[in-house]
Design an enzyme around this catalytic site. Structure first.
Site, PDB file in Angstrom:
ATOM      1  N   GLY A  28     -50.170 -12.077   8.966  1.00 13.43           N
ATOM      2  CA  GLY A  28     -49.681 -10.754   8.617  1.00 13.43           C
ATOM      3  C   GLY A  28     -50.644  -9.670   9.068  1.00 13.43           C
ATOM      4  CG  HIS A  34     -50.549 -10.044  15.037  1.00 12.79           C
ATOM      5  ND1 HIS A  34     -51.250  -9.027  14.439  1.00 12.79           N
ATOM      6  CD2 HIS A  34     -51.142 -11.194  14.620  1.00 12.79           C
ATOM      7  CE1 HIS A  34     -52.211  -9.535  13.677  1.00 12.79           C
ATOM      8  NE2 HIS A  34     -52.172 -10.844  13.771  1.00 12.79           N
ATOM      9  CB  VAL A 175     -53.890  -7.009  22.890  1.00 14.94           C
ATOM     10  CG1 VAL A 175     -53.365  -5.579  22.932  1.00 14.94           C
ATOM     11  CG2 VAL A 175     -52.844  -7.971  23.443  1.00 14.94           C
TER      12      VAL A 175
END
Length: 281
Positions: A28, A34, A175
């Site tokens: 989460g 993600h 990233v």
């Protein structure tokens, strides 16, 4: 998007889905990093299956576990918009069945006791335990893991080979923010000044990799990078160069290398990695 809260719901839902499925495990607190994993998964055949589960056993600091971002509704909406077909968001009972995981069964000498395993004892065993459990429950044909947690990626590859049938592991590139900082759910805990300083971690690793490519001795490059991080205000745990596939200490003939670092800044622990190659002389 189908949302499953229990293992029974998951099993029932999967019987109505294609056998080919690509798993994206998360804890989460989703961000663009993600979502890049999900984009990789969408390039595969079949469905994209995400998990949202915060595994308390991999946190060596109870405060870190307590402060980890939990934004379920926002996360579910992000997953839905990203094109995830099915999300499994279990509680601890559904994952562990009321019994704590047997972490000692996941000890791999030379892997779970070095680097992160040395500075966070038990962490990688807990990662291996939860990934193995999620593999069992979701039965994926492929799974996507980010290169930022590079040691975790190497560990998961080893676990996936032992599955029957083996699971294909897809490595997604790190990233980064425009200034080079690797995206992480923990970045939001940095104050503005620390956030500006944090970009120095990646710059330092990039400079060390370049110096090694230019012929600087590996140990000297590691030492210089460590000292640079201290000068920049970090509290580094380690700066290490390793062979890229095994994470063993590099031999003179190794040409595919990574430099990994973990360092705290204003109480926030940051990870980064730079992969680089050496030209055979």
């Amino acid at each position: 998007m189908i949302l499953c809260r229990t293992a029974a719901q998951l099993e029932a839902a999967l019987t109505r889905q294609p056998e080919e499925r690509t798993l994206v495990p998360t804890m989460g607190g989703l961000h663009a990093g993600h979502l890049s994993l999900i984009e990789c998964a969408r390039q595969c055949s079949g469905i994209v299956l995400a998990t949202v589960f915060v595994n308390r056993h991999q946190f060596d600091d109870p405060e870190d576990f307590a402060n980890y971002p939990r934004e379920e509704e926002e996360d579910f909406e992000r997953l839905r918009q990203a094109g995830v077909d099915l999300t499994y968001a279990p509680d601890e009972q559904e994952v562990w069945g009321g019994e704590p995981p047997r972490l000692e069964a996941f000890e791999i000498p030379g892997m779970t006791d070095v680097l992160e395993g040395q500075y966070r004892p038990g962490h990688l065993r807990a990662v291996a335990a939860v990934v193995s459990r999620l593999f069992d429950q979701t039965a994926p044909t492929a799974a996507v893991f980010g290169e930022k947690d590079y040691q975790q990626l190497v560990l998961v590859r080893r676990l996936a080979v032992e599955c029957r049938p083996p699971i294909r592991i897809i490595a997604a590139p790190v990233v980064r923010e425009p200034d080079g900082l690797a995206m992480s759910s923990r970045n939001r805990r940095l104050d503005p000044q620390s956030r500006e300083q944090a970009a120095g971690l990646h710059r330092t690793l990039e400079a060390a990799a370049e110096s090694i490519k230019d012929g600087l001795d590996v140990e000297q490059a590691q030492r210089q990078a460590f000292e640079t991080l201290v000068e920049l205000g970090f509290e580094p745990d380690y700066v290490e160069v390793r062979e890229a596939d095994s994470l063993c200490q590099p031999a003179p003939t190794d040409r595919d290398l990574v430099i990994l670092a973990a360092a705290r800044l204003s109480g926030v622990r940051l990870l980064d990695v730079v992969r680089f190659g050496l030209i055979l002389s």
